[in-house]
Enzyme design. Structure first.
Site, short mmCIF file in Angstrom:
data_model
loop_
_atom_site.label_atom_id
_atom_site.label_comp_id
_atom_site.label_asym_id
_atom_site.label_seq_id
_atom_site.Cartn_x
_atom_site.Cartn_y
_atom_site.Cartn_z
CD1 TRP A 158 -1.78 -2.85 22.43
CD2 TRP A 158 -1.87 -0.87 21.39
NE1 TRP A 158 -2.32 -3.04 21.18
CE2 TRP A 158 -2.39 -1.85 20.52
CE3 TRP A 158 -1.80 0.45 20.95
CZ2 TRP A 158 -2.86 -1.55 19.25
CZ3 TRP A 158 -2.28 0.75 19.67
CH2 TRP A 158 -2.81 -0.24 18.84
CG ASN A 159 -6.51 1.39 22.55
OD1 ASN A 159 -6.46 1.02 23.71
ND2 ASN A 159 -7.64 1.41 21.86
CE LYS A 182 -1.02 -8.66 31.27
NZ LYS A 182 -0.52 -7.74 30.21
N PRO A 183 -0.87 -3.64 32.98
CG PRO A 183 0.82 -2.02 33.03
CD PRO A 183 0.21 -3.13 33.84
CB ALA A 184 -0.89 -3.13 26.92
N GLY A 238 -9.81 -5.23 25.53
CA GLY A 238 -8.92 -5.83 24.54
C GLY A 238 -9.73 -6.60 23.52
CB SER A 239 -8.72 -9.12 21.05
OG SER A 239 -8.37 -10.26 21.81
CD GLU A 260 -13.85 -1.01 25.63
OE1 GLU A 260 -13.85 -1.45 24.46
OE2 GLU A 260 -13.07 -0.16 26.06
CG LEU A 261 -14.64 -8.02 24.83
CD1 LEU A 261 -15.31 -9.37 24.72
CD2 LEU A 261 -13.26 -8.17 25.47
CB CYS A 294 -12.57 -0.47 20.85
SG CYS A 294 -11.16 -1.23 21.59
#
Ligand code: SIN
Length: 490
Positions: A158-159, A182-184, A238-239, A260-261, A294
């Site tokens: 989402w960022n 699938k977007p956030a 994401g995380s 990409e975490l 991030c």
């Protein structure tokens, strides 16, 4: 100023599957919330496994034709898409600010940033070279060609509601892959508008399919892609926890992954640094998107002899930041994405204070502005026992750690499972060489806080993931190499 779209038709509430706008198969919806006010912006399709499956069916059908198009034809469509994104900057920025909260100026900047990946990969589409391997045996010719990997599932955060999805979809399309995306949960509207513009640019039906989903349904949708052996690649930002889950769950079909975490970026200020430049670097890197990136510095290490001066200079700049909703054109920091984010930031600051940190500026919720605001904060006296040292705060908090010498700070900077970004400021050229080599990170800013570029490889090491986005390397993740050995030539 109220946020309003010029082209209201860019606000899509449905999924794009096989070139058609459709509701979720069970007609479910969920609300997208404006973090500035907690009001509902729109209700969008709440898609689950059946919708994910339908999207994969469409991507499978579209793949042979898209794969076989001339690279030049794919590039032309990407160029038209780029032009439409630029033309519709105001509406895309408005949608982004409405659902994500970032100030309009930053949203406009993100549209340009995301569009730059589309332009870049339009060019790269025509430069996917293979090799003729020097002859090893008489009568045989050996060649290596690059082919699109197949259907790609893109799952985005989402960022950066536009840039993250653009920099995954554009290389996939350039390579000849078809995409399910699938977007956030929090920010589907910008992504759906982006998909609408791709359709308008002439992208054939089914080449890009996009579904929106709230949390639980989204998990079910992704589980469908994970289990489906037609999906050959997953690209995720994401995380780290979710990245590890995807790696485990995609093992049964051995999909290629780019992950990409999370990060825990160190920012090091040596005592020979240009302190004005270092402060500007922290402002650019830490307070971009309100600290919700991030790559933003999480731990700021300042050498002892300049510590107090640097803290003072930084607090003056941070204290002057204007916090306001995106609708206020002078806003520099908007709301955080939601209450969970605010609670985490407050927990980190409270924990730091309990463990001996001092708040120089900020350090509180700004409830007078709305539900999700936190004051830009500078903390001194940060140490290794604090949450701000070992967890990503993802908010506008700059904790300053003191260090004495180079070896110590390298050890501290690398003492984390993460390795996405790192920054350091010094005027010593030999130190630049040494420290640049020793820092464990995929992206390093040397006397520079703004490192993002479509022309540069972006990605991490260690538990920050693998794969690279942007640059000439950004296509590799969407290609596989085929070796052809032709005999009987003598
Ligand atoms: C991110 O925060 O995930 C990406 C930041 C960037 O592209 O600079």
């Amino acid at each position: 100023m109220a946020l309003k779209l010029t082209r209201s038709e860019l606000l899509h509430r449905q999924n794009l599957i096989g070139g058609k706008w459709v509701d979720a198969s069970d007609s479910a919806h969920y609300p997208v919330i404006n973090p500035a006010t907690d009001e509902i912006v729109a209700k969008v399709a709440n898609s689950g496994a059946a919708d994910a499956h339908a999207a994969t069916d469409a991507a499978e059908k579209a793949f042979p034709d898209w794969r076989d198009r001339l690279p030049r034809e794919r590039a032309e469509i990407l160029r038209r898409w780029h032009a439409l994104i630029v033309q519709n900057t105001e509406d895309l920025a408005t949608l982004m600010s409405m659902e994500q909260g970032k100030p309009l100026a930053e949203s406009r900047g993100e549209v340009a940033y995301g569009a730059s990946y589309v332009a870049w990969f339009a060019d790269e589409a025509t430069r996917i070279y293979g090799d003729i391997i020097p002859q090893q045996q008489r009568g045989k010719r050996m060649t290596a060609v690059k082919e699109p990997i197949g259907i790609v599932a893109a799952i985005t955060p989402w960022n950066f509601p536009l840039a993250m999805i653009a920099r995954k979809i554009a290389p996939a399309l350039a390579a000849g892959c078809t995409v399910v995306a699938k977007p956030a949960e929090d920010t589907p509207l910008t992504a759906l508008a982006l998909a609408a513009l791709a359709k308008e640019a002439g992208l054939p039906d089914g080449v890009l399919n996009m579904i929106a989903a709230a949390r639980d349904e989204g998990i079910a949708a992704v589980a469908d892609w994970l289990a489906d052996d037609r999906v050959r690649k997953i690209t995720f930002t994401g995380s780290t926890a979710v990245g590890k889950h995807l790696a485990r769950e995609s093992a049964s079909t051995l999909k290629k992954l780019s992950l990409e975490l999370g990060g825990n970026a160190p920012f090091i200020v040596f005592d020979d640094a240009d302190l004005e430049a270092a402060v500007a670097g922290v402002m650019a890197a830490k307070f971009r998107n309100g600290g919700q990136t991030c790559v933003c510095p999480n731990r700021i290490y300042v050498q002892s002899s300049v510590y107090e001066r640097f803290a003072d200079m930084l607090s003056k700049r941070v204290g002057a930041l204007k916090v306001a909703p995106a609708s206020d054109t002078s806003a520099q920091i908007g709301p955080m994405i939601n209450q969970r984010a605010i609670d985490k930031i407050a927990r980190h600051v409270d924990d730091a204070v309990e463990n001996g940190a001092t708040v120089l500026v900020g350090g509180r919720r700004l409830t007078e502005l709305g539900p999700n605001y936190y004051a830009p904060t500078v903390l001194t006296g940060a140490n290794v026992n604090m949450l701000v040292c070992c967890e990503e705060t993802f908010g506008p908090v700059a904790p300053l750690f003191r260090f004495e010498d180079e070896d110590e700070v390298i050890r501290l900077a690398n003492d984390t499972p993460f390795g996405l970004a790192a920054y350091f400021y010094t005027r010593d050229v030999r130190r630049i060489e040494r420290v640049g080599r020793r820092l464990e990170a995929g992206v390093i800013g040397v006397n520079e806080g703004a490192v993002a570029s479509e022309a540069a490889p972006f990605g991490g090491v260690k538990e920050s993931g693998y794969g690279r986005e942007g640059s000439k390397y950004g296509l590799d993740d969407y290609l596989s190499i085929k070796y052809l050995c032709q005999g009987g030539l003598d």
